[in-house]
Design an enzyme around this catalytic site. Structure first.
Site, short mmCIF file in Angstrom:
data_model
loop_
_atom_site.label_atom_id
_atom_site.label_comp_id
_atom_site.label_asym_id
_atom_site.label_seq_id
_atom_site.Cartn_x
_atom_site.Cartn_y
_atom_site.Cartn_z
N LYS A 43 0.88 -1.17 0.00
CA LYS A 43 0.00 0.00 0.00
C LYS A 43 0.91 1.21 0.00
CE LYS A 43 -3.11 2.78 2.78
NZ LYS A 43 -4.11 2.87 3.86
N ALA A 85 -9.69 4.88 2.99
CA ALA A 85 -9.65 5.99 3.94
C ALA A 85 -10.92 6.84 3.92
CB ALA A 85 -8.45 6.89 3.73
N GLY A 86 -11.26 7.29 5.12
CA GLY A 86 -12.37 8.22 5.28
C GLY A 86 -13.71 7.59 5.56
#
Lengths: 272, 64
Positions: A110, A198-199
């Site tokens: 990643k 993400a988020g």
């Protein structure tokens, strides 16, 4: 019907990629990851604190906890996805990637190259530069990127076979902030899997990502910081399965005006 | 000689990387960089350090 997620030639039944950080304890991390059904787990590298030289931290609580987490992750036998969190240049990310490949014995990565500390926004220039070099070195790069169509296309040109645009900045739990951008990316890029990374703060947001046609979701904080991480992991598992089913089933088109769902033929007497 | 180990100064008596790692007590799974350059494990025996080198020894931790 088999509906597996295929990433770099490997297939997975789960469409949830999960992080190993921020849990109340290593044991809760293990239980939550198992409850999530995730088959891919992210982890990282940091300076070892058990050296007895200048650090003087041998046997520290932090190092013991890190050792426990690593032990549990090894026992779970999942696909490891080391990250380059905290790297601010292509050079740093490439060095960390090489170190990760040696320790974790995987070329999956990643890739994170952070451009701004305030919102941990990826630096698109450093990201593309690092991705191109790492692909040449044989890494299977999963880049964490912004929801910028052109950046995504450049990452494809660099040789990435998976892209991971953000829904919102890391750890914010804001969900899919720019659905126009995200749906544009999905419509334009159909040749590779796209993962929202993400988020994501709530299972409903993860379901929405899958409904929109994203192939998977990567999240950490939403599970780890829930009051009951194991239960929340189950909730995300169900939501992601639900979102994928809905996508495959084909959502109805939105309409501006009402349309009765109950048949109008044979209406009773009061309409006559 | 004095080197920088994981960001802090340390006195080491050897110049060989493999000996320095033993001397400092690093254990378990770790990977090494010197001055920001990755040093593969296969190079530990022949790699040397000079005074002022920055040695980073990294180990697995949780990550998102």
């Amino acid at each position: 019907m088999t509906d597996q997620l295929s990433l770099y030639g490997k297939t997975f039944n789960s469409r949830l990629l999960i992080g190993s950080a921020l849990y109340p304890s290593p044991a809760i991390m293990r239980d939550a990851v198992q409850a999530s059904g995730a088959e891919i787990i992210t982890l990282s590298l940091r300076r070892q604190m058990s050296g007895n030289g200048s650090t003087g931290l041998q046997g520290s609580v932090e190092q013991r906890e890190a050792n426990d987490i690593w032990k549990y992750i090894q026992q779970m036998g999942l696909q490891l996805l080391p990250n380059t969190a905290g790297c601010k240049s292509a050079k740093e990310a490439i060095t960390l990637a090489e170190m990760s490949r040696e320790i974790f014995k995987t070329d999956w990565l990643k890739l994170e190259v952070i451009g701004d500390d305030y919102n941990l926004q990826p630096d698109p220039y450093g990201l593309i530069e690092a991705a191109a070099e790492l692909v040449k070195r044989g890494f299977k790069v999963l880049p964490y990127c912004t929801d910028d169509l052109v950046v995504c296309q450049k990452l494809l040109d660099a040789g990435c076979e998976v892209l991971m645009p953000w829904g919102a900045p890391i750890g914010t739990g804001q969900g899919l902030l720019n659905k126009y951008n995200l749906s544009s990316i999905r419509e334009r890029i159909t040749s590779v899997p796209l993962i929202i990374d993400a988020g994501i703060g709530a299972p409903s947001q993860a379901a929405e990502a899958l409904e929109m046609g994203f192939d998977a979701v990567l999240l950490n904080t939403a599970v780890a910081k829930a009051q009951e991480p194991v239960m929340m992991a189950q909730a995300f598992k169900a939501a992601i399965e639900s979102g994928r089913l809905a996508h495959n089933a084909g959502l109805m088109l939105k309409r501006q005006t009402a349309k009765p769902s109950t048949p109008t033929v044979g209406m009773p007497f009061w309409h006559q | 000689m004095e080197v920088l180990v994981n960001g802090e100064t340390a006195q080491v008596s050897s110049t060989q990387l493999v000996d320095i790692l033993k001397e400092l007590g690093f254990e378990g799974d770790f990977a090494v960089a010197i001055d920001g350059e990755f040093i593969p494990r296969s190079m530990y025996a022949e790699q040397t350090l000079t005074a002022g080198n920055q040695l980073d020894v990294l180990s697995p931790i949780a990550g998102g």
